[in-house]
Write a protein that holds these residues in place. Structure first.
Motif, mmCIF file in Angstrom:
data_model
loop_
_atom_site.group_PDB
_atom_site.id
_atom_site.type_symbol
_atom_site.label_atom_id
_atom_site.label_comp_id
_atom_site.label_asym_id
_atom_site.label_seq_id
_atom_site.Cartn_x
_atom_site.Cartn_y
_atom_site.Cartn_z
ATOM 1 N N TYR A 1 -37.913 -28.271 -18.385
ATOM 2 C CA TYR A 1 -38.367 -29.655 -18.245
ATOM 3 C C TYR A 1 -37.176 -30.564 -17.980
ATOM 4 O O TYR A 1 -36.103 -30.390 -18.571
ATOM 5 C CB TYR A 1 -39.090 -30.120 -19.512
ATOM 6 N N ASP B 1 -36.117 -34.879 -16.548
ATOM 7 C CA ASP B 1 -36.519 -36.229 -16.152
ATOM 8 C C ASP B 1 -35.770 -36.623 -14.888
ATOM 9 O O ASP B 1 -34.564 -36.355 -14.750
ATOM 10 C CB ASP B 1 -36.210 -37.237 -17.262
ATOM 11 N N ARG C 1 -41.257 -37.215 -15.629
ATOM 12 C CA ARG C 1 -40.924 -35.938 -16.248
ATOM 13 C C ARG C 1 -41.519 -34.814 -15.416
ATOM 14 O O ARG C 1 -42.663 -34.889 -14.965
ATOM 15 C CB ARG C 1 -41.469 -35.879 -17.680
ATOM 16 N N PRO D 1 -45.646 -36.413 -20.826
ATOM 17 C CA PRO D 1 -44.531 -36.794 -21.700
ATOM 18 C C PRO D 1 -44.310 -35.767 -22.808
ATOM 19 O O PRO D 1 -45.240 -35.074 -23.227
ATOM 20 C CB PRO D 1 -44.984 -38.149 -22.274
#
Length: 472
Positions: free
Chosen positions: A75, A77, A82, A95
Motif C-alpha cells: 500500500y 499514498d 491511497r 483508507p
C-alpha cells in the motif's frame, strides 16, 4: 557426530521450527535445532522489519509467504490517494482502517472502492474497532481507472532495525551449517548484541554488520534464480573469522562478521541460493559447499557513502526493476500469442472488433505511449519561448488526470486514448489480413517505437496542425 539440539543463545532445548530464511520473503525451509521457543519469538519482530522494508519488491513479484495462501499487497499514498500494488496491477485502495482519521462520520454516507464485497466487509469489521458500525447500502459495477501521471512512491530501506535483522539471519544460517562452531563461547559478544532491544540504535554501529556494494556475482557466480536471494556463511582460513554475506533479490547486499571460532569441520564455506518464487521447500534453494571461504566475505568492499554517491545503490534498484520489466514483457508476449491464435480463427470481416478488444485490454500501455509523445511535444514548444505557452497548455489537456471522472481521465485525454486505440487496432487488423502480425509486432505497437511513430503521425500531427493554424 550428532547435531546439537540446544538453543545457540541460552542453551535450553531447541525445537521451535523456525524458518532459516524468513517465510515472509519466500523462505520455505525450517530448522528445529537453532533457537528455543522463547528466543525464536524474541527475534520475530526482526523478520517483520525486513518484510516491511522489502514489501514493495515482494508485491511486485507476488511472493507468497510460506504457509500463506496468497501474496501480500503493498500500500502507498500518491497525490492524496491511497493505492495497492500487487504484481503488475495498481488498484485504488480504501483508507487505512488502522488510522483513526479514516473512520467515516456517523450517519453520513461515504463512497469507498473495494476489489470485492468480502474485502469491503473485512474493512468494515476493522473500522468497527474504532466504535463505528459500517453498513453497506449500495454496490456498483467495477470500473477501470487510468492514471496518466506516474505514481510517487517513497521507499525506505535500512537503518539499525534492518542491520539488526541481517545480523540475526547471518547467525541463523551460520548455526544451520556450522552448528558446533555457532555454540562456541567466542561468539558470545555477537549474541549479546543480538538479544539487545532493537530500540538501541548504537548496537550495530561497530564492525559487525554493514551495507555492501558488491553483488553476489562479484563474490560467487550469479544467482541461478531470476530474483534469488544469496546467503554465504563460512570461516576464513588463517584468521578463523566467522563471516557472512547476505543479498536480497541480488541487489540489496550486506556483510557480517560474527567473531572468531575454532573450525571443527573441513567445510569452510556454504553458499545458499534461495528462490522466493518457489512454491515448495524442495524446490526453494540450492546449496554449494566448499573448503575455502572467499576472502571478500566479511571484508568491507565499499562504504554506504560510496554506494550512494557512486550511484551503485540506485543502479542496483534499477537492475531489479529492469528484471521485473523483463518478466512482465514475457508474460505479455505469452498472453498476446494466445490472443493472436484466437484472432486467426475468426473470419476476417469479424476481426476488427477483436483487434479493438485486444488493444483495449492493454490500453494502459497505449496511454503511456501517447503521454510520451505529448510530453516530447510540450518540451519542444516550451524551448521555443513564452509565445508558445498557449500551445504547451493546450497539449497538457490531452494528458491530464481527472479523479472526479468515472475513468480517472479528462474528457480530452479519454477522447485521445480512444482514438489512439482505434489507430493501433486498425494497424493490427491490416497486418493480420496480410499475415504479417505477431506478438512481438503488437508489443512494438502498444509499447515500442512502431506505435510511437504511428500515433505521432495519425494523432499528434492532427492536434498540432489544428493548434498551429490557430496560432498563425
Amino acid at each position: 557426530m550428532k547435531r546439537p539440539r540446544d538453543c545457540i543463545i541460552c542453551g535450553k532445548a531447541a525445537g521451535s521450527g523456525e524458518h532459516v530464511f524468513p517465510a515472509a520473503l519466500g523462505g520455505r525451509r525450517t530448522s528445529n535445532g537453532i533457537y528455543c521457543g522463547e528466543h525464536n519469538q524474541h527475534f520475530g519482530p526482526l523478520v517483520a522489519y525486513l518484510q516491511e522494508d522489502l514489501l514493495m519488491m515482494n508485491a511486485c513479484l507476488e511472493i507468497r509467504p510460506d504457509r500463506q495462501d496468497s501474496a501480500k499487497p503493498f500500500y502507498f499514498d500518491s497525490d492524496g490517494a491511497r493505492y495497492r500494488l500487487l504484481g503488475d496491477n495498481v488498484f485504488i485502495a480504501p483508507p487505512d482502517p488502522s488510522d483513526p482519521s479514516s473512520v467515516p462520520p456517523i450517519g453520513v454516507p461515504v463512497d469507498r472502492e473495494f476489489l470485492s464485497l468480502s474485502e469491503a466487509e473485512e474493512w468494515g469489521r476493522q473500522i468497527e474497532r474504532h466504535g463505528v458500525k459500517i453498513k453497506i447500502v449500495q454496490k456498483q459495477e467495477s470500473r477501470r481507472v487510468y492514471k496518466v501521471q506516474p505514481y510517487k512512491i517513497t521507499l525506505k530501506f535500512g537503518g539499525h532495525e534492518v542491520l539488526h535483522a541481517v545480523a540475526y539471519l547471518a547467525l541463523s544460517f551460520f548455526a544451520q551449517y556450522f552448528p558446533r562452531e555457532a555454540r562456541q563461547e567466542s561468539l558470545a559478544e555477537f549474541k549479546r548484541l543480538l538479544v539487545r532491544p532493537v530500540s538501541d540504535e548504537d548496537v550495530w554501529a561497530g564492525e559487525f554488520v554493514w551495507w555492501e556494494g558488491g553483488g553476489p556475482v562479484d563474490i560467487v557466480r550469479a544467482n541461478p534464480y531470476r530474483f534469488g536471494h544469496t546467503v554465504i556463511v563460512g570461516i576464513q582460513s588463517g584468521s578463523n573469522q566467522a563471516s557472512a554475506y547476505i543479498s536480497f533479490f541480488s541487489c540489496l547486499n550486506f556483510s557480517v562478521r560474527l567473531g572468531y571460532v575454532e573450525p571443527l569441520t573441513e567445510v569452510r564455506s556454504v553458499v545458499v541460493y534461495i528462490d522466493p518464487e518457489a512454491q515448495t521447500a524442495a524446490a526453494s534453494c540450492r546449496e554449494q559447499k566448499g573448503f575455502e571461504l572467499d576472502g571478500r566475505v566479511g571484508e568491507r568492499l565499499m562504504s554506504l557513502d560510496m554506494l550512494i554517491r557512486g550511484g551503485k545503490a540506485e543502479a542496483a534498484m534499477g537492475d531489479f526493476l529492469r528484471r521485473v520489466s523483463d518478466v512482465r514483457s514475457e508474460q505479455l508476449l505469452n498472453a498476446l500469442r494466445e490472443d493472436l491464435e484466437v484472432l486467426k480463427s475468426v473470419a476476417y470481416e469479424e476481426r476488427f472488433n477483436l483487434c479493438l478488444e485486444i488493444v483495449d485490454r492493454y490500453s494502459g500501455y497505449v496511454l503511456q505511449q501517447f503521454r510520451r509523445l505529448v510530453k516530447d511535444a510540450e518540451s519542444y514548444f516550451a524551448s521555443l519561448g513564452a509565445q508558445y505557452d498557449p500551445i504547451v497548455n493546450y497539449l497538457r489537456c490531452f494528458v491530464s488526470d481527472c479523479p472526479e471522472s468515472s475513468n480517472g481521465l479528462s474528457y480530452e485525454t479519454t477522447a485521445m486514448l480512444q482514438a489512439s486505440c482505434q489507430v493501433l487496432a486498425c494497424e493490427i487488423y491490416t497486418r493480420s489480413g496480410r499475415g504479417e502480425i505477431s506478438a512481438e509486432n503488437v508489443i512494438e505497437l502498444i509499447q515500442g517505437v512502431d506505435g510511437l511513430n504511428l500515433l505521432k503521425k495519425e494523432i499528434l500531427a492532427r492536434i498540432l496542425s489544428v493548434v498551429l493554424r490557430g496560432v498563425e
